[in-house]
Scaffold this active site. Structure first.
Site, PDB file in Angstrom:
ATOM      1  N   LYS A 263      -1.154   3.995   9.248  1.00 19.59           N
ATOM      2  CA  LYS A 263      -1.257   2.917   8.258  1.00 19.59           C
ATOM      3  C   LYS A 263      -1.510   3.544   6.899  1.00 19.59           C
ATOM      4  O   LYS A 263      -2.562   4.141   6.661  1.00 19.59           O
ATOM      5  CB  LYS A 263      -2.354   1.920   8.621  1.00 19.59           C
TER       6      LYS A 263
ATOM      7  N   CYS B 228      -8.174   2.688   4.262  1.00 21.00           N
ATOM      8  CA  CYS B 228      -9.125   1.611   3.954  1.00 21.00           C
ATOM      9  C   CYS B 228      -9.744   1.858   2.579  1.00 21.00           C
ATOM     10  O   CYS B 228     -10.332   2.907   2.351  1.00 21.00           O
ATOM     11  CB  CYS B 228     -10.226   1.512   4.999  1.00 21.00           C
TER      12      CYS B 228
HETATM   13  C1  FMN Z   1     -10.906  -9.325   5.539  1.00 24.08           C
HETATM   14  C2  FMN Z   1      -9.946  -8.194   5.757  1.00 24.08           C
HETATM   15  C3  FMN Z   1     -10.282  -7.168   6.624  1.00 24.08           C
HETATM   16  C4  FMN Z   1      -9.399  -6.114   6.848  1.00 24.08           C
HETATM   17  N1  FMN Z   1      -9.741  -5.124   7.720  1.00 24.08           N
HETATM   18  C5  FMN Z   1      -8.843  -4.146   8.005  1.00 24.08           C
HETATM   19  C6  FMN Z   1      -9.126  -3.169   8.997  1.00 24.08           C
HETATM   20  O1  FMN Z   1     -10.187  -3.176   9.645  1.00 24.08           O
HETATM   21  N2  FMN Z   1      -8.195  -2.204   9.233  1.00 24.08           N
HETATM   22  C7  FMN Z   1      -6.983  -2.158   8.578  1.00 24.08           C
HETATM   23  O2  FMN Z   1      -6.171  -1.268   8.850  1.00 24.08           O
HETATM   24  N3  FMN Z   1      -6.678  -3.096   7.638  1.00 24.08           N
HETATM   25  C8  FMN Z   1      -7.568  -4.072   7.362  1.00 24.08           C
HETATM   26  N4  FMN Z   1      -7.239  -5.035   6.440  1.00 24.08           N
HETATM   27  C9  FMN Z   1      -5.914  -4.986   5.772  1.00 24.08           C
HETATM   28  C10 FMN Z   1      -4.900  -5.899   6.467  1.00 24.08           C
HETATM   29  O3  FMN Z   1      -4.645  -5.473   7.788  1.00 24.08           O
HETATM   30  C11 FMN Z   1      -3.575  -5.935   5.680  1.00 24.08           C
HETATM   31  O4  FMN Z   1      -2.953  -4.672   5.752  1.00 24.08           O
HETATM   32  C12 FMN Z   1      -3.768  -6.319   4.219  1.00 24.08           C
HETATM   33  O5  FMN Z   1      -4.692  -7.371   4.103  1.00 24.08           O
HETATM   34  C13 FMN Z   1      -2.465  -6.694   3.510  1.00 24.08           C
HETATM   35  O6  FMN Z   1      -1.808  -7.745   4.144  1.00 24.08           O
HETATM   36  P1  FMN Z   1      -2.005  -9.326   3.743  1.00 24.08           P
HETATM   37  O7  FMN Z   1      -1.721  -9.442   2.281  1.00 24.08           O
HETATM   38  O8  FMN Z   1      -1.051 -10.029   4.631  1.00 24.08           O
HETATM   39  O9  FMN Z   1      -3.428  -9.650   4.051  1.00 24.08           O
HETATM   40  C14 FMN Z   1      -8.136  -6.085   6.179  1.00 24.08           C
HETATM   41  C15 FMN Z   1      -7.801  -7.125   5.306  1.00 24.08           C
HETATM   42  C16 FMN Z   1      -8.677  -8.172   5.081  1.00 24.08           C
HETATM   43  C17 FMN Z   1      -8.273  -9.275   4.145  1.00 24.08           C
END
Ligand code: FMN
Length: 267
Positions: free
Chosen positions: A155, A123
């Site tokens: 992750k 994160c």
């Molecule tokens: C608003 C938001 C909150 C997120 N919270 C988490 C989280 O709590 N834990 C986690 O492993 N990834 C979190 N992510 C990352 C997403 O799971 C994902 O890996 C990342 O956004 C990339 O994928 P995308 O481009 O499809 O969004 C978060 C992403 C966003 C946008």
């Protein structure tokens, strides 16, 4: 782990199951819950989200109720409907290595309810970066593997050691899979507003694609691809470089029906 369709709802973006109201569960291979930490976290102060055409930057900061409260909710049946309808992935993290172990220990009695545990080592909105110290990370991977008897997914992100080296370590320690990548630290300025957070959305795709390609060439791990998957073509590209499943995050904010469209193509 066999996910049909091979489509995962991304941690954080899908909240604690709310998107089941918008997506037919038949099209969801697995639903990842928001990351749970040992202590409750309020997250960062606003503004916490800025959206543009090419990217989203969030600085939510792992806001969650903490593992004790989560277990209470679990035991009180709050997630029964979710479990009945879809496979669920539990996501967890800690503010230091010790806390990862404490969350895992507390969750041992409940582990059988989940199709997998995803350990969020990446994160960008918290100060601790477990991926920058590979010897400590290795100890943690070994300890967590000893404690948990579930399908275990790390992750990973691209901030820390090279992702393919991290993935090799994950495999060597007996873990089952990786979710790659997470958001990356970024900054957005708009007039007086400055948002420091993690970037996601279309801009991530080439970076995530390279990461999946490198990790597939070096390991046999189950790979959940995450980063900028906005439509069927994006998903196709990730399968071509060796992903076993694709994770849908930012695209859910734009249009949750994308999950159904991708699922119909890859069922
Ligand atoms: C608003 C938001 C909150 C997120 N919270 C988490 C989280 O709590 N834990 C986690 O492993 N990834 C979190 N992510 C990352 C997403 O799971 C994902 O890996 C990342 O956004 C990339 O994928 P995308 O481009 O499809 O969004 C978060 C992403 C966003 C946008």
């Amino acid at each position: 782990m066999e996910l049909r369709p091979p489509i995962v709802i991304a941690s954080g973006v899908g909240g604690m199951g709310e998107y089941l109201k918008l997506i037919d569960p038949r099209y969801i291979g697995a639903y990842t819950l928001k990351t749970i930490t040992f202590k409750p976290r309020l997250g960062n102060p606003p503004p916490r989200l800025i959206a543009t055409e090419r990217y989203l930057i969030n600085s939510i900061g792992l806001e969650n109720v903490g593992v004790e409260k989560f277990i209470e909710e679990l035991e009180n049946g709050l997630y029964e409907e979710l479990f009945r309808k879809v496979k669920v992935i539990f996501s967890f993290a800690g503010e230091d290595f010790e806390e990862y172990l404490k969350v895992a220990e507390r969750m041992v009695p409940h582990q059988d309810r989940f199709v997998a545990f995803e350990c969020n080592f990446s994160c960008p909105n918290v100060d601790f970066n477990p991926l920058s110290d590979t010897s400590q990370l290795k100890k943690m991977l070994i300890e967590l593997r000893k404690k948990l008897d579930v399908f275990l997914i790390a992750k990973l992100g691209i901030e820390g050691a090279f992702i393919e080296q991290l993935a090799e370590l994950v495999e060597e320690c007996g873990w089952n899979g990786v979710t790659i990548i997470n958001t990356i630290r970024a900054l957005h300025i708009d007039g007086e507003t400055l948002i420091k957070g993690g970037i996601s959305g279309p801009i991530l795709k080439p970076i995530a694609l390279r990461a999946v390609y490198e990790v597939r060439n070096r390991t046999n791990l189950y790979i959940i691809a995450s980063g900028g998957i906005m439509d069927e073509t994006d998903a196709q590209h990730f399968f071509e470089v060796g992903a076993n499943a694709v994770s849908i995050g930012t695209a859910l904010y734009r249009d949750p029906t994308i999950v159904e469209r991708i699922a119909k193509r890859f069922l």
